[in-house]
Design an enzyme around this catalytic site. Structure first.
Site, PDB file in Angstrom:
ATOM      1  N   ASP A 161       1.055  -1.057  -3.850  1.00  0.00           N
ATOM      2  CA  ASP A 161       2.495  -1.166  -4.197  1.00  0.00           C
ATOM      3  C   ASP A 161       3.319  -0.044  -3.576  1.00  0.00           C
ATOM      4  O   ASP A 161       4.408  -0.284  -3.062  1.00  0.00           O
ATOM      5  CB  ASP A 161       2.719  -1.303  -5.720  1.00  0.00           C
ATOM      6  CG  ASP A 161       2.324  -0.115  -6.567  1.00  0.00           C
ATOM      7  OD1 ASP A 161       1.568   0.761  -6.083  1.00  0.00           O
ATOM      8  OD2 ASP A 161       2.761  -0.053  -7.745  1.00  0.00           O
ATOM      9  N   HIS A 204      -3.265  -0.042  -5.311  1.00  0.00           N
ATOM     10  CA  HIS A 204      -2.725   1.043  -4.488  1.00  0.00           C
ATOM     11  C   HIS A 204      -2.042   0.500  -3.231  1.00  0.00           C
ATOM     12  O   HIS A 204      -1.957   1.180  -2.220  1.00  0.00           O
ATOM     13  CB  HIS A 204      -3.812   2.075  -4.140  1.00  0.00           C
ATOM     14  CG  HIS A 204      -4.222   2.877  -5.351  1.00  0.00           C
ATOM     15  ND1 HIS A 204      -3.703   4.114  -5.639  1.00  0.00           N
ATOM     16  CD2 HIS A 204      -5.065   2.579  -6.363  1.00  0.00           C
ATOM     17  CE1 HIS A 204      -4.234   4.563  -6.778  1.00  0.00           C
ATOM     18  NE2 HIS A 204      -5.066   3.642  -7.237  1.00  0.00           N
ATOM     19  N   ASP A 221       4.086  -1.972 -12.018  1.00  0.00           N
ATOM     20  CA  ASP A 221       3.800  -2.160 -13.445  1.00  0.00           C
ATOM     21  C   ASP A 221       4.995  -2.666 -14.255  1.00  0.00           C
ATOM     22  O   ASP A 221       4.853  -3.558 -15.098  1.00  0.00           O
ATOM     23  CB  ASP A 221       3.283  -0.858 -14.056  1.00  0.00           C
ATOM     24  CG  ASP A 221       1.985  -0.414 -13.400  1.00  0.00           C
ATOM     25  OD1 ASP A 221       1.313  -1.259 -12.788  1.00  0.00           O
ATOM     26  OD2 ASP A 221       1.661   0.787 -13.491  1.00  0.00           O
TER      27      ASP A 221
END
Ligand code: GLA
Length: 366
Positions: A21, A19, A153
């Site tokens: 990014d 958390h 991702d």
């Protein structure tokens, strides 16, 4: 061109930096050996057909419009994003075959998006750069599927390399390859906690909003701009306890990523392990994104001699990683099974992984 083209791209495990990014911070993922594979075959009738080998289903899309909540959206979204950017892509068959477990917090959706982007890039000879491929794959997730995830991702899936972790600065989107080759006496274990992790249910978006409003309250562009040295003063300016916890997680987590890189560069696996465990405690106590199955896997790993353990991915379930001495793997498997059974949880899955390669494209299907 009439030959089919193929894209393959892996799932990922984020080693640390959760958390961070979407707060312009740092992350440190590795690629998994499991990949999604998309074969793109051109059609001259303009139709778009998408199939899934796992589901044994196929859909024909009349039009591509954002907002589907279906498996095929991760594939269609990439075609949509490419067309939005002016690439003239016509009819196509897109055949998906993915070995990345769904709902495990291992970025199965990014793997599909990246494999699709690579397949379409190869099919149409677009010659997209690594940055452009990541952008279209992320646009499929954010703008087509409407899931407000950060930039990690897709870049992990595309840019990771074998035996390296990817240090990504999520503000500049600059990657750095950090050696991640485990010594022979250590393994990286993955525990499938059998608690599906869900990004679309609102918790993720809530955390994102809390960070944005904390950054605004602190007068910074993003929480990345609060350093560990600034933290006590920053926290004293926040009136809401929940906001205090969220900010503390993000600021300390960013520092943990940089400390983890230093530990890896020094070959200091004990320190690296301690950082993983500290990250888990921060996700559990400050960011409040863990669940009992996940906490139990971490506690059991540590009790079995793990150097460190933590949940990976967006949270509320999914996968736990544990850095273990090779010799402890069997006793960990037994202890984990027993602990889950005792609490009445479904039997967990256990596997091990190394840092694998990122996505590739092939201009003709093999
Ligand atoms: C999900 C999102 C990522 C990131 C992680 C948490 O995987 O897709 O962008 O925010 O959660 O680190």
């Amino acid at each position: 061109m009439t030959e089919p083209a193929l894209g393959t791209s892996p799932g990922r495990v984020n080693l640390v930096g959760e958390h961070t990014d979407y707060n312009d911070g740092f992350v440190l993922p590795i690629a998994l050996g499991h990949v999604a594979r998309v074969e793109a075959t051109p059609r001259d009738d303009g139709r778009v057909l998408i199939s899934s080998a796992q589901l044994g289903e196929s859909v024909e899309l009349e039009e591509l419009s954002p907002g589907p909540r279906a498996w095929w959206g991760y594939v269609a979204g990439v075609l949509w994003a490419l067309r939005q950017r002016g690439h003239a892509l016509g009819g196509v068959d897109l055949a998906l075959d993915s070995a990345v477990p769904l709902g495990g917090g291992l970025s199965s959706s990014a793997a599909i998006e990246c494999a699709t982007a690579l397949a379409l890039d190869a099919l149409a000879g677009l010659g997209l750069s690594p940055a452009e491929l990541a952008e279209v794959a992320q646009a499929a997730e954010n703008d087509f599927m409407g899931v407000p995830t950060g930039p990690m991702d897709q870049r992990a899936s595309l840019w990771c390399t074998t035996d390296h972790a990817l240090l990504l600065d999520c503000r500049t989107l600059t990657p750095e390859q950090v050696p991640f080759a485990l010594p022979d006496d250590l393994v990286l274990a993955l525990v499938d906690t059998r608690s599906p992790h869900v990004l679309a249910d609102g918790h993720y978006a809530q955390r994102r909003r809390a960070c944005a409003s904390a950054a605004e309250a602190l007068g910074v562009r993003a929480l990345r701009d609060v350093t560990p040295a600034d933290l006590p003063a920053a926290l004293s300016r926040l009136t809401d306890d929940e906001q205090v916890r969220r900010v503390r997680h993000v600021v300390t987590e960013n520092a943990r990523v940089l400390d983890a890189v230093a530990a890896l560069e020094a070959g200091d696996w004990a320190s690296f392990g301690r950082i993983l465990t500290a990250s888990h405690a921060s996700m559990r106590d400050d960011y409040e994104i863990t669940v009992p199955t996940v906490d139990l896997a971490v506690e059991t790993a540590l009790a079995c001699g793990a150097l460190g353990a933590r949940m990976t991915g967006g949270g509320f379930g999914g996968t736990v990683i544990a850095l273990l001495p090779v010799g402890s793997l069997d006793s960990f498997a037994d202890a984990l099974g027993a602990a889950y059974a005792e609490r009445g949880f479904a039997a967990p899955g256990l596997s091990t992984t190394r840092a694998a390669a990122g996505g590739i494209e092939l201009s003709a299907a093999r």
